[in-house]
Design a protein around this motif. Structure first.
Motif, short mmCIF file in Angstrom:
data_model
loop_
_atom_site.label_atom_id
_atom_site.label_comp_id
_atom_site.label_asym_id
_atom_site.label_seq_id
_atom_site.Cartn_x
_atom_site.Cartn_y
_atom_site.Cartn_z
N THR A 1 -6.49 6.56 -11.21
CA THR A 1 -5.78 5.33 -10.84
C THR A 1 -5.71 5.20 -9.33
OG1 THR A 1 -4.47 5.26 -12.86
CG2 THR A 1 -3.57 4.13 -10.94
N ASN A 2 -5.26 6.25 -8.66
CA ASN A 2 -5.12 6.19 -7.20
C ASN A 2 -6.46 5.99 -6.51
OD1 ASN A 2 -2.23 6.90 -6.13
ND2 ASN A 2 -2.52 8.03 -8.01
N PRO A 21 -5.03 -5.31 6.40
CA PRO A 21 -6.19 -4.86 7.19
C PRO A 21 -5.78 -3.91 8.32
CG PRO A 21 -6.34 -7.21 6.77
CD PRO A 21 -4.97 -6.76 6.31
N ASN A 22 -6.56 -2.84 8.46
CA ASN A 22 -6.36 -1.83 9.50
C ASN A 22 -5.03 -1.09 9.40
OD1 ASN A 22 -8.87 -2.53 10.71
ND2 ASN A 22 -7.85 -4.34 11.54
N SER A 23 -4.44 -1.05 8.21
CA SER A 23 -3.17 -0.35 8.05
C SER A 23 -3.37 0.96 7.30
CB SER A 23 -2.18 -1.23 7.28
OG SER A 23 -2.61 -1.38 5.94
N LEU A 24 -2.36 1.79 7.36
CA LEU A 24 -2.26 2.98 6.53
C LEU A 24 -1.46 2.57 5.30
CD1 LEU A 24 -2.17 6.01 5.72
CD2 LEU A 24 -0.12 6.19 7.16
N VAL A 25 -2.01 2.81 4.13
CA VAL A 25 -1.29 2.55 2.89
C VAL A 25 -0.94 3.89 2.26
CG1 VAL A 25 -1.43 1.60 0.55
CG2 VAL A 25 -2.37 0.31 2.47
N ILE A 26 0.34 4.06 1.93
CA ILE A 26 0.81 5.26 1.26
C ILE A 26 1.16 4.89 -0.17
CG2 ILE A 26 2.52 7.11 1.24
CD1 ILE A 26 2.93 6.57 4.27
N THR A 27 0.42 5.46 -1.13
CA THR A 27 0.72 5.19 -2.53
C THR A 27 1.81 6.15 -2.99
OG1 THR A 27 -0.93 6.70 -3.47
CG2 THR A 27 -1.66 4.45 -2.94
N LEU A 28 2.68 5.67 -3.87
CA LEU A 28 3.83 6.46 -4.34
C LEU A 28 3.83 6.49 -5.86
CD1 LEU A 28 6.46 4.75 -2.02
CD2 LEU A 28 5.25 6.89 -1.59
N GLY A 54 0.62 8.43 15.43
CA GLY A 54 0.58 7.16 16.14
C GLY A 54 0.16 5.98 15.28
N LEU A 55 0.27 6.11 13.97
CA LEU A 55 -0.10 5.02 13.06
C LEU A 55 1.07 4.06 12.94
CD1 LEU A 55 -1.87 7.21 10.37
CD2 LEU A 55 -2.94 5.86 12.17
N GLU A 56 0.88 2.84 13.39
CA GLU A 56 1.99 1.88 13.44
C GLU A 56 2.02 0.92 12.26
OE1 GLU A 56 1.86 -0.07 17.20
OE2 GLU A 56 1.89 1.80 18.31
N HIS A 57 0.86 0.58 11.74
CA HIS A 57 0.80 -0.39 10.63
C HIS A 57 0.78 0.37 9.32
CE1 HIS A 57 0.10 -3.51 13.54
NE2 HIS A 57 -0.87 -2.78 14.07
N ILE A 58 1.94 0.41 8.67
CA ILE A 58 2.10 1.18 7.43
C ILE A 58 2.58 0.26 6.32
CG2 ILE A 58 3.35 3.09 6.33
CD1 ILE A 58 3.70 4.25 9.19
N CYS A 59 1.95 0.41 5.16
CA CYS A 59 2.37 -0.30 3.95
C CYS A 59 2.54 0.73 2.85
CB CYS A 59 1.32 -1.32 3.51
SG CYS A 59 0.95 -2.60 4.73
N LEU A 60 3.42 0.45 1.90
CA LEU A 60 3.60 1.31 0.74
C LEU A 60 3.05 0.60 -0.49
CD1 LEU A 60 7.24 2.60 1.33
CD2 LEU A 60 5.08 3.61 2.08
N LEU A 61 2.59 1.39 -1.45
CA LEU A 61 1.99 0.80 -2.65
C LEU A 61 2.34 1.63 -3.87
CD1 LEU A 61 -0.78 -1.16 -3.52
CD2 LEU A 61 -1.34 1.16 -4.16
#
Length: 189
Positions: free
Chosen positions: A97-98, A81-88, A16-23
């Motif tokens: 680093t991560n 803010p308040n997002s899930l960040v997925i590092t790639l 149910g995580l809606e705010h997702i960013c990639l990094l």
């Protein structure tokens, strides 16, 4: 990367995580994966997902300093803010680093969760201990089994759901199939 990213995004949706960013945790990851990640997101109908690149200074194999973030659209920073960040990234060795980027993202940008996805889980040095630590800013790690995971002390991370291993066997089978029939392996991408 397609298999890892699809797994992580599917898990985020299931949670149910809606705010997702990639990094991309550094410029090397950006150079390697920017184009494929845009292609993957487009194929998944997720072109709207904001993508950032972190910049760092590496002092040695154990010490890096987070220097900031760059994004194509500056207003994307409001989405952190308040997002899930997925590092790639292509490999996760010591995790330095991560972990340094994840710490800065949580402290400076108010990110709520960070998952690290790396094609090759080298996990050398004290990486396992760092990811197993209660104060580790990375909440979950995704790796493929291109480097065997058995007999490396990863069971505790898997049991705590801090590590998810995604099989690359279907990809390897396709490579063998294409090679056997003398087909262009690059075409299967």
């Amino acid at each position: 990367m397609r298999r890892l990213l699809a797994q992580a995004l599917g898990d985020a949706e299931a949670a149910g995580l809606e705010h997702i960013c990639l990094l991309f945790p550094d410029d090397g990851a950006h150079k390697t994966f920017a184009k494929p990640v845009h292609t993957i997101l487009s194929a998944m109908g997720m072109e709207h997902v904001p993508i950032f690149t972190a910049y760092k200074r590496r002092y040695n194999s154990h010490t890096t300093q987070h220097l900031g973030l760059v994004t194509d659209i500056e207003s994307n920073k409001a989405l952190l803010p308040n997002s899930l960040v997925i590092t790639l990234d292509d490999e996760l060795a010591t995790g330095g680093t991560n972990i340094s980027v994840a710490k800065a993202l949580k402290e400076i940008h108010g990110v709520s969760a960070i998952w690290a996805a790396a094609t090759h889980g080298v996990l050398c040095g004290n990486a396992i201990e760092q990811f197993n630590s209660e104060d580790c800013p990375i909440d979950r790690v995704y790796i493929t089994d291109t480097i065997p995971v058995h007999e490396r002390g990863l069971n505790q991370l898997i049991e705590k759901d801090r590590l998810r291993v995604v099989s690359w066997i279907p990809d390897l089978a396709n490579i063998l199939f294409y090679h056997h029939w003398n087909m262009n392996i690059r075409a299967m991408r």
